[in-house]
Design a protein around this motif. Structure first.
Motif, short mmCIF file in Angstrom:
data_model
loop_
_atom_site.label_atom_id
_atom_site.label_comp_id
_atom_site.label_asym_id
_atom_site.label_seq_id
_atom_site.Cartn_x
_atom_site.Cartn_y
_atom_site.Cartn_z
N GLU A 8 1.10 -1.34 0.04
CA GLU A 8 0.34 -0.09 -0.17
C GLU A 8 0.55 1.27 -0.09
N ALA A 9 1.51 1.49 1.01
CA ALA A 9 3.16 2.21 0.92
C ALA A 9 3.71 2.33 -0.50
N ARG A 10 3.61 1.17 -1.05
CA ARG A 10 4.50 1.04 -2.30
C ARG A 10 3.35 2.52 -3.80
N ASN A 11 2.62 2.00 -3.28
CA ASN A 11 1.17 2.58 -4.25
C ASN A 11 1.54 3.77 -3.99
N GLY A 12 1.13 4.17 -2.99
CA GLY A 12 1.31 5.33 -2.09
C GLY A 12 1.96 6.45 -2.82
N LEU A 13 3.50 5.69 -3.06
CA LEU A 13 4.32 6.65 -3.29
C LEU A 13 4.66 7.22 -4.42
N TRP A 14 4.16 5.92 -5.57
CA TRP A 14 3.98 6.21 -7.01
C TRP A 14 3.22 6.95 -7.13
N ASN A 15 1.74 6.87 -6.88
CA ASN A 15 0.59 7.86 -6.56
C ASN A 15 1.46 9.20 -6.47
N PHE A 16 2.10 9.51 -5.37
CA PHE A 16 2.87 10.75 -5.28
C PHE A 16 3.44 11.06 -6.38
N ILE A 17 4.66 9.99 -6.83
CA ILE A 17 5.40 10.54 -8.18
C ILE A 17 4.62 11.23 -9.45
N SER A 18 3.55 10.58 -9.68
CA SER A 18 2.36 10.15 -10.69
C SER A 18 1.88 11.24 -10.61
N ALA A 19 1.91 11.97 -9.21
CA ALA A 19 0.77 13.97 -9.08
C ALA A 19 1.99 14.90 -9.97
N HIS A 20 2.90 14.35 -10.36
CA HIS A 20 3.62 15.47 -10.95
C HIS A 20 3.38 15.50 -12.52
N PHE A 21 2.98 14.85 -12.65
CA PHE A 21 2.97 14.47 -14.35
C PHE A 21 2.78 15.39 -15.21
N SER A 22 2.11 16.56 -14.65
CA SER A 22 2.50 17.84 -15.59
C SER A 22 3.75 18.81 -14.91
N MET A 23 4.86 18.23 -14.32
CA MET A 23 5.45 19.10 -14.12
C MET A 23 7.37 18.77 -14.47
N VAL A 24 7.21 17.22 -14.80
CA VAL A 24 8.14 16.89 -14.99
C VAL A 24 8.28 15.92 -16.65
N TYR A 25 8.74 15.71 -17.59
CA TYR A 25 9.53 14.97 -19.12
C TYR A 25 10.16 13.89 -18.36
N TRP A 26 10.87 12.98 -17.46
CA TRP A 26 11.63 11.80 -16.92
C TRP A 26 11.35 11.35 -15.52
N ILE A 27 11.10 10.46 -15.75
CA ILE A 27 11.50 9.34 -14.03
C ILE A 27 12.40 9.36 -14.24
N LYS A 28 13.52 9.41 -12.93
CA LYS A 28 15.21 8.18 -13.14
C LYS A 28 14.65 8.21 -11.50
N GLY A 29 16.06 7.21 -11.79
CA GLY A 29 15.85 6.71 -9.93
C GLY A 29 16.81 5.31 -9.76
N ASP A 30 17.42 4.62 -8.83
CA ASP A 30 17.56 3.90 -8.63
C ASP A 30 17.12 2.88 -7.38
N ILE A 31 16.77 1.74 -7.86
CA ILE A 31 16.09 0.50 -6.97
C ILE A 31 17.17 -0.46 -6.91
N TYR A 32 17.13 -0.27 -5.04
CA TYR A 32 18.58 -1.28 -4.47
C TYR A 32 18.16 -2.64 -4.37
N LYS A 33 17.57 -4.10 -4.87
CA LYS A 33 16.62 -4.96 -4.92
C LYS A 33 16.45 -5.55 -6.37
#
Length: 406
Positions: A249-274
């Motif tokens: 649920e928390a993972r989905n919530g954090l991705w909801n937060f990232i998706s809320a920036h749809f109109s502000m950004v063009y790319w999403i870049k990041g790291d996953i350690y698993k």
């Protein structure tokens, strides 16, 4: 000639009196660029290295010195604790490794590593981590890859659709108590993770402009923090430094937060350690993902590590025949026997199934970077099919998570 040069050197502890020499050698070996300093928020190399002084004061640091007390080779060991399949182990974090080029080829670093391993054993640190600047070099010294880093890049149009949830996200300072609370719970639930105290959090942010970073914290319907995202936005790019969470649920919530920036950004870049490829979780999976080895680990004392290791279950009698290129106390036979109560007893007799491997492969088994069957297939360990089946049952099948850097 080489022996004569080495005979004029002395190996001993590096104290705070030699902090300038330690920093000078570190600066020479790693050649920290002005651009990297600027990106990290430090105005000079002196400021960066001075900031490490309190940390070095807590560490075991060894070096080779000339007769006039000039430091020419060094190694530092940070005191840490990590989660190994649900059990907390003391860990020696190796860093600050370096030798001036005119003193290379004398075996100075091998001696320092040997001394460092002895100190780790003395400190009951049965496992060691390090960031490898050369994987072949550290493999030759007994370390093995334990975790990967997955880097991803996706378009704003590929962001996951909003998932209705009962909780909410709040933006917080990166040092907010709720941030630290979530990570503490996360680290105690995830194999491989570092338990961070103030000292480790300072290292975590050392090469970052902390003022540019923000934390997004997910709170469930009971207002309990269960997920954290470290991020910053720059030039139409949403950068994910790290995301850790206690529930899906928390993972989905954090991705909801990232998706809320749809109109502000063009790319999403990041790291996953698993080893959890993001592409599989997205509706549009045609994204770019790059996976590379990240950290390496090494068992420092086989007998004590096996005695403390949380095996899945009691198994049939078996024994390891181990080769260690540096720590001679790890060479030999280590037998595993479980008594009627399921308690493990470590011996030194050839009893039961035989498994032959080096210290790197045993570490790989313990950290579960690769499974026994695969290691046997690629001839990294010698064992009968029956022995492999036992190893598959007794070693936990959980991948390591490690996102720190020192």
């Amino acid at each position: 000639m080489a022996d004569d040069l080495k005979n004029h050197l002395t190996i001993k502890n590096v104290t705070l009196n030699e902090i300038d020499q330690f920093n000078a050698l570190l600066r020479y070996v790693f050649q920290i660029s002005d651009a990297e300093l600027s990106d990290s928020g430090y105005s000079s190399k002196r400021d960066l290295l001075k900031s490490k002084q309190p940390i070095l004061a807590l560490s075991d640091v060894f070096g080779w010195f000339t007769k006039d007390n000039t430091l020419v080779s060094q190694i530092a060991i940070y005191p840490c604790e990590v989660n190994i399949h649900g059990r907390i182990f003391k860990m020696g974090g190796v860093t600050g490794v370096g030798t001036y080029p005119e003193y290379s080829g004398l075996g100075l670093m091998r001696d320092l590593i040997h001394l460092g391993l002895k100190k780790m054993v003395e400190n009951e640190q049965w496992i060691s981590y390090l960031y490898p600047y050369s994987i072949p070099y550290y493999r030759n010294k007994g370390w093995e890859i334990m975790s990967d880093k997955l880097t991803f890049k996706l378009r704003d149009t590929q962001l996951p659709k909003h998932v209705p949830l009962s909780g909410m996200v709040e933006r917080k300072d990166v040092s907010d108590p709720d941030v630290l609370l979530v990570y503490e719970k996360f680290a105690r639930e995830n194999h491989g993770a570092l338990l961070r105290n103030d000292f480790h959090w300072e290292e975590y942010w050392r090469y970052e402009k902390v003022e540019d970073q923000q934390a997004a914290v997910y709170y469930n319907e009971k207002n309990q923090p269960t997920g954290v995202l470290f991020y910053w936005i720059q030039e139409d790019i949403f950068h994910v430094k790290e995301m850790f969470y206690l529930t899906q649920e928390a993972r989905n919530g954090l991705w909801n937060f990232i998706s809320a920036h749809f109109s502000m950004v063009y790319w999403i870049k990041g790291d996953i350690y698993k080893n959890e490829p993001l592409a599989f979780l997205l509706t549009d999976s045609q994204i770019k993902e790059t996976i590379e080895p990240y950290y390496m680990a090494r068992i420092t004392h086989v007998e004590n590590f096996l005695n403390a290791f949380p095996f899945n279950e009691a198994g049939e009698d078996l024994y390891f025949e181990i080769f260690d290129p540096i720590a001679e106390w790890n060479n030999g036979i280590f037998s595993l026997h479980w008594d009627e109560r399921g308690k493990i007893i470590i011996g030194h007799e050839k009893k039961g199934h035989k498994i032959k491997c080096n210290i790197q492969t045993l570490t790989c088994l313990g950290m579960n970077y690769r499974r026994p069957m695969y290691l046997n297939k690629i001839e990294r360990l010698e064992a009968s099919p029956g022995a492999i089946n036992i190893l598959e049952k007794i070693f936990p099948d959980t991948e390591a998570y490690f996102s720190d850097y020192f």
